[in-house]
Design an enzyme around this catalytic site. Structure first.
Site, mmCIF file in Angstrom:
data_model
loop_
_atom_site.group_PDB
_atom_site.id
_atom_site.type_symbol
_atom_site.label_atom_id
_atom_site.label_comp_id
_atom_site.label_asym_id
_atom_site.label_seq_id
_atom_site.Cartn_x
_atom_site.Cartn_y
_atom_site.Cartn_z
ATOM 1 N N ARG A 60 1.910 -25.040 -26.046
ATOM 2 C CA ARG A 60 2.586 -25.570 -24.873
ATOM 3 C C ARG A 60 2.001 -24.874 -23.654
ATOM 4 O O ARG A 60 1.173 -23.982 -23.763
ATOM 5 C CB ARG A 60 4.110 -25.428 -24.944
ATOM 6 C CG ARG A 60 4.682 -24.399 -25.868
ATOM 7 C CD ARG A 60 4.466 -22.983 -25.411
ATOM 8 N NE ARG A 60 4.887 -22.806 -24.036
ATOM 9 C CZ ARG A 60 4.391 -21.935 -23.201
ATOM 10 N NH1 ARG A 60 3.407 -21.139 -23.575
ATOM 11 N NH2 ARG A 60 4.825 -21.830 -21.975
ATOM 12 N N GLY A 61 2.420 -25.308 -22.483
ATOM 13 C CA GLY A 61 1.777 -24.867 -21.257
ATOM 14 C C GLY A 61 0.730 -25.890 -20.861
ATOM 15 O O GLY A 61 -0.089 -26.310 -21.691
ATOM 16 N N ALA A 62 0.763 -26.315 -19.605
ATOM 17 C CA ALA A 62 -0.100 -27.422 -19.166
ATOM 18 C C ALA A 62 -1.582 -27.203 -19.484
ATOM 19 O O ALA A 62 -2.234 -28.089 -20.049
ATOM 20 C CB ALA A 62 0.113 -27.676 -17.673
ATOM 21 N N ARG A 120 3.190 -35.556 -24.319
ATOM 22 C CA ARG A 120 3.910 -34.830 -23.263
ATOM 23 C C ARG A 120 3.557 -35.501 -21.931
ATOM 24 O O ARG A 120 2.457 -35.310 -21.424
ATOM 25 C CB ARG A 120 3.515 -33.347 -23.218
ATOM 26 C CG ARG A 120 3.736 -32.520 -24.465
ATOM 27 C CD ARG A 120 5.205 -32.263 -24.783
ATOM 28 N NE ARG A 120 5.960 -31.660 -23.712
ATOM 29 C CZ ARG A 120 6.025 -30.338 -23.441
ATOM 30 N NH1 ARG A 120 5.309 -29.491 -24.162
ATOM 31 N NH2 ARG A 120 6.773 -29.885 -22.462
ATOM 32 N N ASN A 173 7.503 -28.003 -12.323
ATOM 33 C CA ASN A 173 7.402 -26.889 -13.277
ATOM 34 C C ASN A 173 8.663 -26.880 -14.137
ATOM 35 O O ASN A 173 9.543 -27.729 -13.987
ATOM 36 C CB ASN A 173 7.210 -25.567 -12.521
ATOM 37 C CG ASN A 173 6.786 -24.431 -13.436
ATOM 38 O OD1 ASN A 173 5.856 -24.568 -14.223
ATOM 39 N ND2 ASN A 173 7.466 -23.302 -13.337
ATOM 40 N N ASP A 189 3.158 -27.437 -13.933
ATOM 41 C CA ASP A 189 2.679 -28.459 -14.857
ATOM 42 C C ASP A 189 2.018 -29.609 -14.115
ATOM 43 O O ASP A 189 1.181 -30.306 -14.679
ATOM 44 C CB ASP A 189 3.840 -28.979 -15.705
ATOM 45 C CG ASP A 189 4.215 -27.992 -16.791
ATOM 46 O OD1 ASP A 189 3.785 -28.182 -17.937
ATOM 47 O OD2 ASP A 189 4.920 -27.012 -16.496
#
Length: 366
Positions: free
Chosen positions: A53-55, A90, A254, A244
């Site tokens: 996860r995390g952009a 996502r 975010n 994000d």
């Protein structure tokens, strides 16, 4: 960065040179487990179920996922199908779309037998570029921390508040919001991080605290609603968060709760910075509140929670009464007017359309 003294990135090429390996972040901080990914379905599942996860990291994972799809079937139809499948995992983080489109543009005119090798190599370039971007953000953010440190008594720590996890676990290495902290710590500056637990998935408490601890950075986990209180009483010197998706006008999407931190920071005259690598900037939209699609995740993330039991097992328990509904928007949008500055790989810039356009002219022109 390091785990138990051993260097890791969050994603790397498997021994066969045709697969990838990732850290299963849903098991942290209590278990450190590595998963091999060898096909597009596994890559899509890793993104959707937040093993990664995390952009920035999901963008890199999606790039590798598209390459793996080409290994199985390099046809035009599968290129279209796999691209759409990965993008749907996502919807909020723009890096995912950006990375898939970048790889697709590169290979769509190539002969099918050459597509896998070209796509896999390009995914590696995206991963290496991400490390460089994050390290550059760290250096620019370090200057901000140094300025604040110069105004404090000798040896007094700069107290940084961060939200969710915009650390190395959200990127390939270094992180975005944490990169300045790591650079400051490594340079010998006294720095302390207040870590929002970040409900409902507790990514601050589970992930940011884990990686800061592994790096030896002093930190304190706080409940999400404590940040404003600390600001009122002089406990916070600056806020640094990730993003994000940042719009062409400087609005910042975010993790849910970021907007409230920005409001509290503004009310207490505390600088609120956003670590924003250029792949997270979406120049196709301007109004973040109206235009950024906000992912609505499972009610179960709110109604249930996982933790380590007394017998050392990871256990899932219910928090809410049976029958109570839950609403779980994963992100919110902080208007540009509340952002002190965007820490990009090209320097710290104002959160407005003209500053962004001047810093990234080639993106605007494109």
């Amino acid at each position: 960065m390091r785990v138990e003294g051993k260097p890791y990135t969050t994603i790397w090429t498997g021994e066969d040179g045709a697969s990838i390996k990732i850290i299963d972040q849903t098991r942290l901080p209590h278990r450190f487990e590595i998963i091999a990914i060898s096909d597009v379905e596994a890559a899509a599942r890793a993104i959707a179920e937040m093993w990664v996860r995390g952009a920035p990291l999901i963008g890199v994972t999606a790039a590798y996922g598209l390459a793996l799809a080409m290994r199985a079937d390099p046809s035009d139809a599968n290129l279209e199908r796999a691209s759409a499948h990965l993008k749907a995992t996502r919807p909020t983080a723009v890096n995912l779309q950006w990375a898939v489109d970048r790889v697709r543009r590169l290979i769509e005119s190539a002969p099918p037998p050459q597509r896998f090798a070209a796509a896999f190599a390009e995914a590696g370039v995206i991963a290496r570029d991400d490390i460089a971007l994050c390290e550059a953000i760290g250096m620019h953010g370090l200057s901000l921390i140094k300025t604040i440190a110069a105004g404090k008594p000798p040896g007094a720590p700069v107290n940084v508040l961060t939200h969710c996890n915009a650390g190395w676990l959200a990127t390939v290495d270094w992180g975005t919001a944490t990169a300045p902290v790591y650079k400051a710590h490594d340079a010998g500056l006294a720095v302390h991080v207040y870590v929002d637990e970040t409900r409902p998935r507790n990514q601050g408490a589970a992930l940011t605290a884990f990686e800061l601890g592994q790096h030896g950075v002093p930190h304190t986990v706080i409940v999400d609603n404590a940040g404003g209180h600390l600001m009122q009483h002089g406990g916070i010197d600056m806020v640094i968060v990730g993003t994000d998706r940042t719009t062409a006008s400087g609005d910042v999407c975010n993790k849910i709760g970021t907007y409230l931190k920005a409001l509290a920071a503004r009310d207490n005259n505390i600088p609120f910075y956003v670590a924003a690598p250029s792949p997270s900037i979406d120049f196709s939209i301007a109004d973040g509140v109206r235009e950024v699609p906000i992912e609505i995740r499972s009610e179960a993330e709110v109604t249930h929670i996982s933790g380590l039991s007394a017998d050392g097992e990871i256990t899932r328990v219910r928090l809410t009464p049976e029958g109570s509904r839950a609403l779980n928007p994963a992100f919110d949008v902080t208007p540009a007017r509340l952002v002190t500055g965007l820490i990009t790989e090209r320097g710290v810039i104002k959160a407005n359309a003209s500053a962004l356009a001047a810093a990234f002219r080639e993106r605007v022109a494109g």
